[in-house]
Scaffold this motif. Structure first.
Motif, PDB file in Angstrom:
ATOM      1  N   THR A  55     -12.672  39.466 117.138  1.00 35.77           N
ATOM      2  CA  THR A  55     -11.352  39.946 117.392  1.00 35.77           C
ATOM      3  C   THR A  55     -10.847  41.083 117.437  1.00 35.77           C
ATOM      4  N   ASN A  56     -10.103  41.308 118.863  1.00 35.92           N
ATOM      5  CA  ASN A  56      -9.048  42.517 118.856  1.00 35.92           C
ATOM      6  C   ASN A  56     -11.046  43.931 119.367  1.00 35.92           C
ATOM      7  N   ILE A  57     -11.567  43.524 119.867  1.00 37.33           N
ATOM      8  CA  ILE A  57     -13.000  44.180 119.607  1.00 37.33           C
ATOM      9  C   ILE A  57     -12.968  45.705 121.087  1.00 37.33           C
ATOM     10  N   ASN A  58     -11.876  45.342 121.970  1.00 37.22           N
ATOM     11  CA  ASN A  58     -11.374  47.001 122.108  1.00 37.22           C
ATOM     12  C   ASN A  58     -10.434  47.567 121.661  1.00 37.22           C
ATOM     13  N   GLY A  59     -10.038  47.232 120.972  1.00 38.76           N
ATOM     14  CA  GLY A  59      -8.407  48.340 120.949  1.00 38.76           C
ATOM     15  C   GLY A  59      -7.384  47.344 121.324  1.00 38.76           C
ATOM     16  N   GLU A  60      -7.271  46.684 121.939  1.00 39.79           N
ATOM     17  CA  GLU A  60      -5.866  45.829 122.788  1.00 39.79           C
ATOM     18  C   GLU A  60      -5.682  44.815 121.154  1.00 39.79           C
ATOM     19  N   THR A  61      -4.466  44.276 121.884  1.00 40.93           N
ATOM     20  CA  THR A  61      -3.895  43.241 120.905  1.00 40.93           C
ATOM     21  C   THR A  61      -4.207  41.712 121.829  1.00 40.93           C
ATOM     22  N   ARG A  62      -4.468  41.573 122.563  1.00 42.00           N
ATOM     23  CA  ARG A  62      -5.068  40.329 122.710  1.00 42.00           C
ATOM     24  C   ARG A  62      -6.122  40.547 124.240  1.00 42.00           C
ATOM     25  N   PRO A  63      -7.357  40.979 123.255  1.00 38.71           N
ATOM     26  CA  PRO A  63      -8.267  41.398 125.291  1.00 38.71           C
ATOM     27  C   PRO A  63      -8.188  40.369 126.585  1.00 38.71           C
TER      28      PRO A  63
END
Length: 247
Positions: A111-119
């Motif tokens: 989850t949250n692989i790139n730092g966004e809440t819902r990538p």
């Protein structure tokens, strides 16, 4: 340290997702990554995949886990195995951004692989490509819609990540600059066994620890996960994708 549903369920599983270890190892064996190359297992869970990357493939392996309760389990498993795996507790995006480019990244159900809440799938793949060496490899595994889900199921399942169908995952990977080298959707029996093992471990723990401080939260999560997976059985699968970064 206190426990959680994930800690209890994943301790009973070989891989913390609806996929077999044989499928994961078979995918890694298809890469051209050589012993000694850098690899990172993101969202390592019980660290099984990270341990195999080090022991079976001889990779210089880092395991990343955000949840400190799960990280404790990963640390125990790594110590028991004797594998040369570095465990880093932190957010995947931050750890990957600070470290050197990797020859291989494995990310299964992360989850949250790139730092966004819902990538979105596209955003997640685009970020991971920046953390790979030229021609590096990504082994990505996640929920895949095998049929169009009812809106309530999609809303519940996509509380943390946005998902897509098999064609959508492949298109997103290609748009982000990857070549789809190989892919597989887990057989239904594999996904069912994963769900049953996780639920069984939680129910056994609850029966043995009815007065534990964490019992109510473990019960609530176990009930929610079981409901989602039972209702979602005709719609939810697990896809495994071996991707190679294009230069």
């Amino acid at each position: 340290m206190s426990t959680s549903y994930n800690r209890i369920a994943y301790e009973a599983l070989e891989v913390c997702n609806g996929v077999t270890l044989a499928a994961v190892e078979g995918a890694v064996a298809r890469t051209t990554v050589q012993p000694g190359a850098r690899a990172t297992d993101v969202g390592t869970g019980n660290a099984t995949v990270a341990i195999r990357l080090a022991q079976t493939f001889g990779l210089t392996t880092t395991a990343v886990e955000y949840d400190p309760v799960m990280a404790e389990l990963a640390a125990d498993r790594i110590a028991q195995s004797g594998a040369a795996v570095e465990l880093v507790v932190g957010a995947a995006a931050e750890v990957l951004a600070k470290g050197p480019p990797q020859a291989l990244i494995t990310a299964l159900g992360t989850t949250n692989i790139n730092g966004e809440t819902r990538p979105t799938p596209e955003a997640g793949f685009a970020f991971l490509k920046t953390r790979l060496t030229p021609g590096g490899w990504l082994l990505w595994g996640d929920l895949v819609w095998i049929a169009e889900p009812p809106a309530p199921l999609r809303m519940i399942a996509e509380a943390t990540n946005q998902y897509t169908d098999d064609a959508g995952w492949k298109a997103s990977a290609e748009a982000a600059g990857f070549e789809v080298v190989w892919s597989e959707i887990s057989p239904q029996a594999v996904f069912d066994a994963y769900a049953a093992a996780a639920d069984g471990a939680a129910r056994d723990w609850l029966a043995a620890n009815p007065d534990a401080p964490e019992a109510s939260s473990v019960q609530a999560v176990a009930d929610r996960v079981k409901m989602v997976l039972e209702f979602g059985r005709p719609f939810i699968g697990f896809g495994l994708y071996l991707l190679k970064a294009r230069a």
